[in-house]
Design a protein around this motif. Structure first.
Motif, PDB file in Angstrom:
ATOM      1  N   SER A 164       4.415   5.489  32.755  1.00 42.00           N
ATOM      2  CA  SER A 164       4.867   6.298  31.624  1.00 42.00           C
ATOM      3  C   SER A 164       6.011   5.610  30.895  1.00 42.00           C
ATOM      4  O   SER A 164       6.809   4.864  31.480  1.00 42.00           O
ATOM      5  N   VAL A 165       6.095   5.857  29.596  1.00 40.73           N
ATOM      6  CA  VAL A 165       7.185   5.321  28.775  1.00 40.73           C
ATOM      7  C   VAL A 165       7.736   6.445  27.916  1.00 40.73           C
ATOM      8  O   VAL A 165       7.049   7.435  27.628  1.00 40.73           O
ATOM      9  N   GLY A 166       8.995   6.300  27.501  1.00 42.91           N
ATOM     10  CA  GLY A 166       9.605   7.266  26.593  1.00 42.91           C
ATOM     11  C   GLY A 166       9.595   8.670  27.156  1.00 42.91           C
ATOM     12  O   GLY A 166       9.964   8.911  28.307  1.00 42.91           O
ATOM     13  N   ALA A 167       9.129   9.608  26.348  1.00 43.03           N
ATOM     14  CA  ALA A 167       9.142  11.020  26.724  1.00 43.03           C
ATOM     15  C   ALA A 167       7.837  11.472  27.358  1.00 43.03           C
ATOM     16  O   ALA A 167       7.626  12.675  27.540  1.00 43.03           O
ATOM     17  N   GLU A 168       6.958  10.539  27.703  1.00 40.04           N
ATOM     18  CA  GLU A 168       5.720  10.916  28.384  1.00 40.04           C
ATOM     19  C   GLU A 168       6.028  11.590  29.720  1.00 40.04           C
ATOM     20  O   GLU A 168       7.052  11.302  30.346  1.00 40.04           O
ATOM     21  N   PRO A 169       5.133  12.460  30.213  1.00 40.22           N
ATOM     22  CA  PRO A 169       5.292  12.970  31.572  1.00 40.22           C
ATOM     23  C   PRO A 169       5.419  11.801  32.550  1.00 40.22           C
ATOM     24  O   PRO A 169       4.611  10.871  32.535  1.00 40.22           O
ATOM     25  N   GLY A 170       6.453  11.843  33.378  1.00 37.39           N
ATOM     26  CA  GLY A 170       6.772  10.694  34.220  1.00 37.39           C
ATOM     27  C   GLY A 170       5.749  10.428  35.304  1.00 37.39           C
ATOM     28  O   GLY A 170       5.300  11.347  35.992  1.00 37.39           O
ATOM     29  N   THR A 171       5.399   9.157  35.499  1.00 41.56           N
ATOM     30  CA  THR A 171       4.410   8.783  36.511  1.00 41.56           C
ATOM     31  C   THR A 171       4.973   7.898  37.616  1.00 41.56           C
ATOM     32  O   THR A 171       4.271   7.616  38.589  1.00 41.56           O
ATOM     33  N   ARG A 172       6.219   7.454  37.519  1.00 41.85           N
ATOM     34  CA  ARG A 172       6.721   6.478  38.489  1.00 41.85           C
ATOM     35  C   ARG A 172       6.709   7.023  39.918  1.00 41.85           C
ATOM     36  O   ARG A 172       6.332   6.329  40.866  1.00 41.85           O
ATOM     37  N   LEU A 182      -2.664  -3.716  31.446  1.00 40.78           N
ATOM     38  CA  LEU A 182      -1.997  -4.766  30.672  1.00 40.78           C
ATOM     39  C   LEU A 182      -2.584  -4.691  29.263  1.00 40.78           C
ATOM     40  O   LEU A 182      -3.797  -4.815  29.092  1.00 40.78           O
ATOM     41  N   LEU A 183      -1.731  -4.462  28.274  1.00 38.78           N
ATOM     42  CA  LEU A 183      -2.222  -4.325  26.912  1.00 38.78           C
ATOM     43  C   LEU A 183      -2.624  -5.678  26.339  1.00 38.78           C
ATOM     44  O   LEU A 183      -1.851  -6.639  26.373  1.00 38.78           O
ATOM     45  N   LEU A 184      -3.830  -5.741  25.804  1.00 33.71           N
ATOM     46  CA  LEU A 184      -4.339  -6.958  25.172  1.00 33.71           C
ATOM     47  C   LEU A 184      -4.082  -6.919  23.666  1.00 33.71           C
ATOM     48  O   LEU A 184      -3.823  -5.848  23.102  1.00 33.71           O
ATOM     49  N   PRO A 185      -4.139  -8.065  22.980  1.00 30.56           N
ATOM     50  CA  PRO A 185      -3.831  -8.105  21.547  1.00 30.56           C
ATOM     51  C   PRO A 185      -4.693  -7.179  20.688  1.00 30.56           C
ATOM     52  O   PRO A 185      -4.258  -6.716  19.640  1.00 30.56           O
ATOM     53  N   TYR A 225      -0.746  -2.737  41.261  1.00 29.40           N
ATOM     54  CA  TYR A 225       0.650  -2.307  41.386  1.00 29.40           C
ATOM     55  C   TYR A 225       1.130  -2.627  42.795  1.00 29.40           C
ATOM     56  O   TYR A 225       0.524  -2.208  43.781  1.00 29.40           O
ATOM     57  N   GLU A 226       2.247  -3.357  42.880  1.00 29.56           N
ATOM     58  CA  GLU A 226       2.810  -3.744  44.168  1.00 29.56           C
ATOM     59  C   GLU A 226       4.173  -3.113  44.411  1.00 29.56           C
ATOM     60  O   GLU A 226       4.888  -3.496  45.325  1.00 29.56           O
ATOM     61  N   GLY A 227       4.542  -2.148  43.603  1.00 30.14           N
ATOM     62  CA  GLY A 227       5.846  -1.507  43.737  1.00 30.14           C
ATOM     63  C   GLY A 227       6.711  -1.767  42.528  1.00 30.14           C
ATOM     64  O   GLY A 227       6.388  -2.600  41.667  1.00 30.14           O
ATOM     65  N   PRO A 228       7.855  -1.052  42.413  1.00 30.05           N
ATOM     66  CA  PRO A 228       8.718  -1.171  41.224  1.00 30.05           C
ATOM     67  C   PRO A 228       9.168  -2.594  40.919  1.00 30.05           C
ATOM     68  O   PRO A 228       9.314  -2.961  39.753  1.00 30.05           O
ATOM     69  N   ALA A 229       9.386  -3.401  41.957  1.00 27.95           N
ATOM     70  CA  ALA A 229       9.833  -4.775  41.722  1.00 27.95           C
ATOM     71  C   ALA A 229       8.749  -5.621  41.063  1.00 27.95           C
ATOM     72  O   ALA A 229       9.050  -6.691  40.517  1.00 27.95           O
ATOM     73  N   GLY A 230       7.514  -5.147  41.095  1.00 24.29           N
ATOM     74  CA  GLY A 230       6.420  -5.884  40.485  1.00 24.29           C
ATOM     75  C   GLY A 230       6.119  -5.470  39.066  1.00 24.29           C
ATOM     76  O   GLY A 230       5.039  -5.788  38.546  1.00 24.29           O
ATOM     77  N   LEU A 231       7.058  -4.765  38.430  1.00 27.36           N
ATOM     78  CA  LEU A 231       6.905  -4.370  37.030  1.00 27.36           C
ATOM     79  C   LEU A 231       7.910  -5.133  36.168  1.00 27.36           C
ATOM     80  O   LEU A 231       9.040  -5.391  36.596  1.00 27.36           O
ATOM     81  N   ALA A 232       7.503  -5.472  34.971  1.00 25.69           N
ATOM     82  CA  ALA A 232       8.391  -6.165  34.044  1.00 25.69           C
ATOM     83  C   ALA A 232       8.221  -5.594  32.644  1.00 25.69           C
ATOM     84  O   ALA A 232       7.110  -5.213  32.255  1.00 25.69           O
ATOM     85  N   GLU A 253       4.778  -3.428  32.571  1.00 26.13           N
ATOM     86  CA  GLU A 253       3.467  -3.878  33.008  1.00 26.13           C
ATOM     87  C   GLU A 253       3.581  -4.625  34.335  1.00 26.13           C
ATOM     88  O   GLU A 253       4.620  -5.229  34.636  1.00 26.13           O
ATOM     89  N   PRO A 254       2.523  -4.613  35.140  1.00 20.82           N
ATOM     90  CA  PRO A 254       2.545  -5.337  36.414  1.00 20.82           C
ATOM     91  C   PRO A 254       2.549  -6.838  36.196  1.00 20.82           C
ATOM     92  O   PRO A 254       1.977  -7.341  35.225  1.00 20.82           O
TER      93      PRO A 254
END
Length: 206
Positions: free
Chosen positions: A62-70, A87-90, A99-106, A118-119
């Motif tokens: 989730s981003v911004g004001a979306e219902p949280g998913t973390r 992963l968003l493509l062009p 997903y490997e956990g919070p440390a695997g997000l950038a 994104e992972p």
């Protein structure tokens, strides 16, 4: 992760008006209210047998004001699920990575679009979603027929079309705030109904 608006307005006016109202309502939620809703939403979603029995779940950050998913993502991972994140493509289509956990997000910047989390693992290809047992969908509303209103960028319309072409039938679940379950959303021929909606106060099936 949201459907990413394209800057065009090829949608019926009633869809555009409903999107504006729902987005405005999300923006006025306090951080405290969003955090409380995220915890309750995670508990609701985890009560779904479709998630309890799933081996692979395609989800989103989730981003911004979306219902949280973390919190939900971490709970699914702790339960031994394989969790795929987009992963968003062009072209606004979606690739997938584990997903490997919070440390695997950038944080990832896409030209002309919002900053996403994104992972960082290897991309598995757009068709990876067809192996999911359940797909968690972002949205702005769902009606009592199970019709979902997205942000209008088309990313998840492509995902749903890909699932249909592959003959895949994962459980489709939308994550929303309570008041975003409405009587009816405007429908177009390409729209797909979902199986269930999870909100902070519980779940509804269609």
């Amino acid at each position: 992760m949201t459907d990413i608006p394209s800057g065009k307005s090829p949608f019926p006016p009633e869809k555009a008006a409903l999107r504006r109202d729902l987005l405005a309502a999300r923006r006025v939620r306090s951080p405290e209210a969003r955090a409380a809703a995220a915890g309750a939403l995670s508990r609701s979603a985890l009560s779904l047998p479709e998630l309890a029995g799933a081996r692979t779940v395609a989800a989103y950050v989730s981003v911004g004001a979306e219902p949280g998913t973390r919190e939900l993502l971490d709970a699914l991972l702790a339960a031994g699920k394989r969790v795929l994140l987009p992963l968003l493509l062009p072209d606004n289509d979606l690739d997938w990575a584990a997903y490997e956990g919070p440390a695997g997000l950038a944080e990832t910047a896409h030209p002309g679009k919002m900053l996403l989390l994104e992972p960082t693992g290897p991309a598995l290809g757009p068709d990876a979603v067809t192996g999911a047992d359940a797909v968690l969908l972002p949205g702005l509303a769902v009606d009592r027929r199970g019709m979902r209103l997205g942000r209008g960028g088309g990313s998840y319309d492509r995902v749903l079309a890909r699932l249909e072409r592959a003959g895949a039938h994962p459980a489709l679940v939308v994550l929303l705030y309570d008041e975003e379950v409405v009587a009816r959303v405007p429908e177009e021929p390409h729209d797909h109904p979902v199986r269930a909606v999870a909100t902070p106060s519980g779940v509804m099936r269609f």
